[in-house]
Design a protein around this motif. Structure first.
Motif, PDB file in Angstrom:
ATOM      1  N   ALA A  47      74.098  79.383  18.585  1.00 45.56           N
ATOM      2  CA  ALA A  47      73.405  78.516  17.431  1.00 45.56           C
ATOM      3  C   ALA A  47      72.111  79.629  17.155  1.00 45.56           C
ATOM      4  CB  ALA A  47      72.918  77.182  18.105  1.00 45.56           C
ATOM      5  N   GLN A  48      71.615  80.152  18.178  1.00 47.78           N
ATOM      6  CA  GLN A  48      70.316  81.077  18.021  1.00 47.78           C
ATOM      7  C   GLN A  48      70.858  82.160  16.952  1.00 47.78           C
ATOM      8  OE1 GLN A  48      69.281  82.359  21.906  1.00 47.78           O
ATOM      9  NE2 GLN A  48      67.902  80.657  22.244  1.00 47.78           N
ATOM     10  N   TYR A  49      71.950  82.696  17.301  1.00 40.18           N
ATOM     11  CA  TYR A  49      72.366  83.796  16.452  1.00 40.18           C
ATOM     12  C   TYR A  49      72.496  83.335  14.862  1.00 40.18           C
ATOM     13  CZ  TYR A  49      75.198  87.452  14.342  1.00 40.18           C
ATOM     14  OH  TYR A  49      75.827  88.359  13.381  1.00 40.18           O
ATOM     15  N   ALA A  50      73.249  82.085  14.898  1.00 38.94           N
ATOM     16  CA  ALA A  50      73.194  81.400  13.457  1.00 38.94           C
ATOM     17  C   ALA A  50      72.026  81.155  12.999  1.00 38.94           C
ATOM     18  CB  ALA A  50      74.270  80.276  13.663  1.00 38.94           C
ATOM     19  N   LEU A  51      71.014  80.738  13.613  1.00 40.92           N
ATOM     20  CA  LEU A  51      69.728  80.448  12.996  1.00 40.92           C
ATOM     21  C   LEU A  51      68.945  81.840  12.846  1.00 40.92           C
ATOM     22  CD1 LEU A  51      67.329  78.494  12.511  1.00 40.92           C
ATOM     23  CD2 LEU A  51      66.773  78.935  15.017  1.00 40.92           C
ATOM     24  N   GLN A  52      69.241  82.697  13.531  1.00 36.80           N
ATOM     25  CA  GLN A  52      68.532  84.266  13.173  1.00 36.80           C
ATOM     26  C   GLN A  52      69.134  84.713  11.761  1.00 36.80           C
ATOM     27  OE1 GLN A  52      69.334  86.479  16.747  1.00 36.80           O
ATOM     28  NE2 GLN A  52      67.552  85.637  17.720  1.00 36.80           N
ATOM     29  N   THR A  53      70.449  84.511  11.711  1.00 30.31           N
ATOM     30  CA  THR A  53      71.208  85.016  10.486  1.00 30.31           C
ATOM     31  C   THR A  53      70.630  84.127   9.347  1.00 30.31           C
ATOM     32  OG1 THR A  53      73.272  85.448  11.934  1.00 30.31           O
ATOM     33  CG2 THR A  53      73.621  85.222   9.384  1.00 30.31           C
ATOM     34  N   LEU A  54      70.416  82.727   9.491  1.00 27.03           N
ATOM     35  CA  LEU A  54      69.969  82.057   8.498  1.00 27.03           C
ATOM     36  C   LEU A  54      68.739  82.326   7.952  1.00 27.03           C
ATOM     37  CD1 LEU A  54      70.483  79.460   6.589  1.00 27.03           C
ATOM     38  CD2 LEU A  54      69.483  78.071   8.265  1.00 27.03           C
ATOM     39  N   ASN A  55      67.688  82.663   9.047  1.00 27.47           N
ATOM     40  CA  ASN A  55      66.346  82.977   8.899  1.00 27.47           C
ATOM     41  C   ASN A  55      66.416  84.430   8.034  1.00 27.47           C
ATOM     42  OD1 ASN A  55      65.397  80.612   9.996  1.00 27.47           O
ATOM     43  ND2 ASN A  55      64.957  81.685  11.945  1.00 27.47           N
ATOM     44  N   GLY A  56      67.360  85.306   8.541  1.00 22.53           N
ATOM     45  CA  GLY A  56      67.445  86.578   7.874  1.00 22.53           C
ATOM     46  C   GLY A  56      68.128  86.310   6.222  1.00 22.53           C
ATOM     47  N   ASN A  57      68.865  85.585   6.343  1.00 18.94           N
ATOM     48  CA  ASN A  57      69.436  85.309   4.901  1.00 18.94           C
ATOM     49  C   ASN A  57      68.304  84.558   3.985  1.00 18.94           C
ATOM     50  OD1 ASN A  57      71.717  86.433   5.243  1.00 18.94           O
ATOM     51  ND2 ASN A  57      72.662  84.401   5.992  1.00 18.94           N
ATOM     52  N   LEU A  58      67.607  83.491   4.635  1.00 20.86           N
ATOM     53  CA  LEU A  58      66.554  82.890   3.675  1.00 20.86           C
ATOM     54  C   LEU A  58      65.458  83.798   3.561  1.00 20.86           C
ATOM     55  CD1 LEU A  58      65.158  79.955   2.895  1.00 20.86           C
ATOM     56  CD2 LEU A  58      64.222  79.958   5.296  1.00 20.86           C
ATOM     57  N   GLU A  59      64.956  84.747   4.454  1.00 20.55           N
ATOM     58  CA  GLU A  59      64.006  85.758   4.009  1.00 20.55           C
ATOM     59  C   GLU A  59      64.589  86.560   2.932  1.00 20.55           C
ATOM     60  OE1 GLU A  59      61.330  89.289   6.040  1.00 20.55           O
ATOM     61  OE2 GLU A  59      62.792  87.882   7.409  1.00 20.55           O
ATOM     62  N   ILE A  60      65.764  87.138   2.946  1.00 18.53           N
ATOM     63  CA  ILE A  60      66.196  87.777   1.886  1.00 18.53           C
ATOM     64  C   ILE A  60      66.028  86.856   0.447  1.00 18.53           C
ATOM     65  CG2 ILE A  60      68.464  88.604   0.710  1.00 18.53           C
ATOM     66  CD1 ILE A  60      69.076  89.478   3.755  1.00 18.53           C
ATOM     67  N   GLN A  61      66.571  85.658   0.468  1.00 20.26           N
ATOM     68  CA  GLN A  61      66.768  84.788  -0.730  1.00 20.26           C
ATOM     69  C   GLN A  61      65.199  84.595  -1.044  1.00 20.26           C
ATOM     70  OE1 GLN A  61      68.544  81.055   0.300  1.00 20.26           O
ATOM     71  NE2 GLN A  61      70.664  82.385   0.951  1.00 20.26           N
ATOM     72  N   VAL A  62      64.447  84.391  -0.073  1.00 24.18           N
ATOM     73  CA  VAL A  62      62.604  84.245  -0.434  1.00 24.18           C
ATOM     74  C   VAL A  62      62.356  85.624  -1.243  1.00 24.18           C
ATOM     75  CG1 VAL A  62      60.397  84.248   0.443  1.00 24.18           C
ATOM     76  CG2 VAL A  62      62.036  82.582   1.223  1.00 24.18           C
ATOM     77  N   GLN A  63      62.711  86.688  -0.648  1.00 28.16           N
ATOM     78  CA  GLN A  63      62.186  88.078  -1.183  1.00 28.16           C
ATOM     79  C   GLN A  63      62.746  88.103  -2.465  1.00 28.16           C
ATOM     80  OE1 GLN A  63      60.144  90.057  -0.306  1.00 28.16           O
ATOM     81  NE2 GLN A  63      59.577  88.817   1.499  1.00 28.16           N
TER      82      GLN A  63
END
Length: 403
Positions: free
Chosen positions: A142-158
């Motif tokens: 779940a942590q890895y999935a959350l980190q991946t989601l956060n990473g993707n979210l950051e990419i989407q935000v950028q």
């Protein structure tokens, strides 16, 4: 006495056997209660003695991937510890320990992250260690999935930020194209007078040629007068080019000087439509920002006021007033007010929105006031607002001044 001795001995043996049976029964009951206790635990519970597993609950059996407790019982505890964590687990095996993280092994050798807590207990005449085990696999996933989601979210935000930046650049480009049209119109008004003068000079020189009155003095005067008008026209081009040139760096500039420049550029156009344009400002008003962008934002507001006044009906003196003064906390306050009757209350909330215009597609792009707001609030970190005054709209710009 001798005849009673066997009886007494048998009685004693019976009592001993009875007490032994009672003790064994008590031990079995205690062991059963202990087993029930660990079976009720939510965590995986492992009981070991001398480093070997002697009891586990169903949750521990599930964690270690077994189907039958006999697959686990009797085996060394370290058989279920990953090589990287063996030293850590072995060091903790003789202590009462708080939760610590390590890597354990399932029955098939698959590693998994776990939290382990251990206690040394005395029971049933033995020294045992009771260990609580929590499988962290799902939590780590779940942590890895959350980190991946956060990473993707950051990419989407950028990506969205970049998209917005590109859109803003496009709007700036469109706004600059519109400003180029305004600039050409202003240059045309500025050139009209010197062109008229040049036309009169040319006609005069032709007239004197026909009268055969051309001499060196007349030609020198013609040359000087013509060059004076041409230099004035050239200076006009340079002034507009510099004024509309995009700012590359922040500069300290005088507000009054920049406002006066903007007013003078717009004055010929508004004067041609019978609109009075006045400006007054306090001395010593300086800010550190982008002077050209500031000037362009002022021209946008002045052009907007001009268009409103041109649409106004009735016989009255049409006026635009520009004022600059020092505000509270060392701020600079610029107000631009017209007497065109004000802004419709239904329109007011959308006045700074992109592509919003009340002039129609042929007369307005709807970008002028939007870009003005971007320049003032995002580029210059100031504030811009508009209200309806006694006679018309009143724009107010607040910038941080220099002491």
């Amino acid at each position: 006495m001798s005849s009673l001795t066997p009886t007494i001995i048998l009685f004693c043996i019976g009592v001993i056997l009875l007490l032994g049976a009672m003790w064994i029964s008590l031990l079995l009951k205690q062991r059963q209660k202990f087993k029930q206790l660990i079976d009720f635990a939510i965590e995986g519970m492992v009981v070991s003695q001398k480093g070997h597993v002697i009891e586990i609950n169903d949750q521990a059996l599930k964690i270690f991937g077994g189907n039958d407790k006999q697959e686990i019982l009797g085996k060394p505890m370290l058989d279920f510890v990953a090589p990287a964590s063996k030293a850590l687990v072995q060091a903790q095996s003789t202590l009462n320990t708080d939760m610590y993280e390590c890597v354990l092994l399932r029955k098939d050798g698959t590693p998994f992250p776990a939290l382990v807590r251990g206690s040394i207990v005395e029971g049933f005449g033995k020294t045992m260690r009771v260990s609580a085990v929590i499988d962290l696999s799902e939590l780590k996933e779940a942590q890895y999935a959350l980190q991946t989601l956060n990473g993707n979210l950051e990419i989407q935000v950028q990506a969205q930020i970049e998209k917005n930046r590109q859109q803003e650049m496009m709007l700036f480009q469109q706004s600059r194209h519109a400003q180029m049209g305004e600039m050409i119109s202003m240059i045309a008004h500025q050139w009209r007078q010197p062109l008229n003068v040049l036309s009169l000079l040319a006609q005069n020189i032709v007239f004197k040629y026909k009268l055969q009155k051309l001499d060196e003095r007349v030609m020198d005067e013609f040359k000087e007068d013509s060059m004076r008008q041409i230099l004035q026209m050239s200076k006009t081009i340079d002034d507009f080019r510099d004024f509309f040139k995009p700012d590359k760096s922040i500069k300290i500039f005088d507000i009054n000087q920049q406002l006066a420049h903007a007013v003078e550029m717009v004055r010929p156009i508004v004067a041609a439509h019978g609109i009075e344009l006045s400006f007054q400002g306090e001395n010593g008003l300086k800010v550190e920002s982008f002077p050209n962008e500031f000037g362009q934002s002022i021209i946008n507001i002045l052009n907007n006021a001009k268009d409103v006044l041109l649409e106004s009906c009735g016989e009255f003196t049409k006026q635009i007033t520009v004022e600059a003064k020092r505000g509270e906390n060392n701020t600079v306050v610029i107000t631009i007010e017209d007497n065109g009757g004000g802004i419709d209350e239904m329109v007011m909330p959308y006045i700074f929105e992109p592509y919003f215009s009340t002039k129609g597609a042929k007369h307005g792009t709807g970008l002028g006031l939007y870009m003005t707001k971007i320049i003032i609030e995002e580029h210059m970190h100031g504030r811009i607002s508009v209200v309806n005054g006694a006679e018309g709209a009143k724009f107010e710009i607040v910038l941080q001044g220099l002491a």
